[in-house]
Design a protein around this motif. Structure first.
Motif, PDB file in Angstrom:
ATOM      1  N   ALA A  11      -0.336   5.209   6.214  1.00  0.00           N
ATOM      2  CA  ALA A  11      -0.896   4.713   5.023  1.00  0.00           C
ATOM      3  C   ALA A  11      -0.190   3.268   4.785  1.00  0.00           C
ATOM      4  CB  ALA A  11      -0.923   5.456   3.965  1.00  0.00           C
ATOM      5  N   MET A  12       1.082   3.216   5.149  1.00  0.00           N
ATOM      6  CA  MET A  12       1.849   2.010   4.504  1.00  0.00           C
ATOM      7  C   MET A  12       1.280   0.909   5.689  1.00  0.00           C
ATOM      8  SD  MET A  12       5.711   3.122   3.492  1.00  0.00           S
ATOM      9  CE  MET A  12       5.777   4.633   3.061  1.00  0.00           C
ATOM     10  N   ALA A  13       1.067   1.160   6.838  1.00  0.00           N
ATOM     11  CA  ALA A  13       0.596   0.117   7.746  1.00  0.00           C
ATOM     12  C   ALA A  13      -0.718  -0.360   7.408  1.00  0.00           C
ATOM     13  CB  ALA A  13       0.871   0.944   9.234  1.00  0.00           C
ATOM     14  N   ARG A  14      -1.295   0.387   6.948  1.00  0.00           N
ATOM     15  CA  ARG A  14      -2.682   0.075   6.411  1.00  0.00           C
ATOM     16  C   ARG A  14      -2.708  -0.793   5.304  1.00  0.00           C
ATOM     17  NH1 ARG A  14      -7.334   4.654   8.290  1.00  0.00           N
ATOM     18  NH2 ARG A  14      -6.427   5.066  10.424  1.00  0.00           N
ATOM     19  N   GLN A  15      -2.114  -0.282   4.250  1.00  0.00           N
ATOM     20  CA  GLN A  15      -2.197  -1.043   2.994  1.00  0.00           C
ATOM     21  C   GLN A  15      -0.519  -1.365   2.708  1.00  0.00           C
ATOM     22  OE1 GLN A  15      -4.159   1.579   0.452  1.00  0.00           O
ATOM     23  NE2 GLN A  15      -6.133   0.624   0.855  1.00  0.00           N
ATOM     24  N   PRO A  16      -0.073  -2.333   3.222  1.00  0.00           N
ATOM     25  CA  PRO A  16       1.157  -2.723   2.887  1.00  0.00           C
ATOM     26  C   PRO A  16       1.488  -3.101   1.557  1.00  0.00           C
ATOM     27  CG  PRO A  16       0.632  -4.242   4.653  1.00  0.00           C
ATOM     28  CD  PRO A  16      -0.683  -3.258   4.105  1.00  0.00           C
TER      29      PRO A  16
END
Length: 74
Positions: free
Chosen positions: A36-41
């Motif tokens: 999720a962090m990679a998709r929405q930094p």
């Protein structure tokens, strides 16, 4: 005819099996959190906060499992 005899604490065997659930859950929590962090930094702070809360709850289940053989053991 006796094939096998189990001696010792069955609670420790039960805890060993019960520790699989929180272990898998923690792996899923962190795996999906990193994804999720990679998709929405831009949402990293919120995702990390929720991820650590989920980790704490899953780990609490494992710690309760450590105590149960001592509480209910003979």
């Amino acid at each position: 005819m006796l094939l096998a005899e189990v001696t010792g604490s069955l609670g420790s065997i039960g805890y060993g099996l019960a520790a699989i659930g929180p272990g898998v859950g923690i792996g899923i929590i962190f795996g999906n959190g990193v994804q999720a962090m990679a998709r929405q930094p831009e949402a990293t702070g919120l995702i990390r906060q929720n991820m650590l809360l989920g980790f704490a709850l899953a780990e609490a289940l494992a710690l309760i499992g450590v105590v149960m053989p001592f509480v209910f053991g003979k």
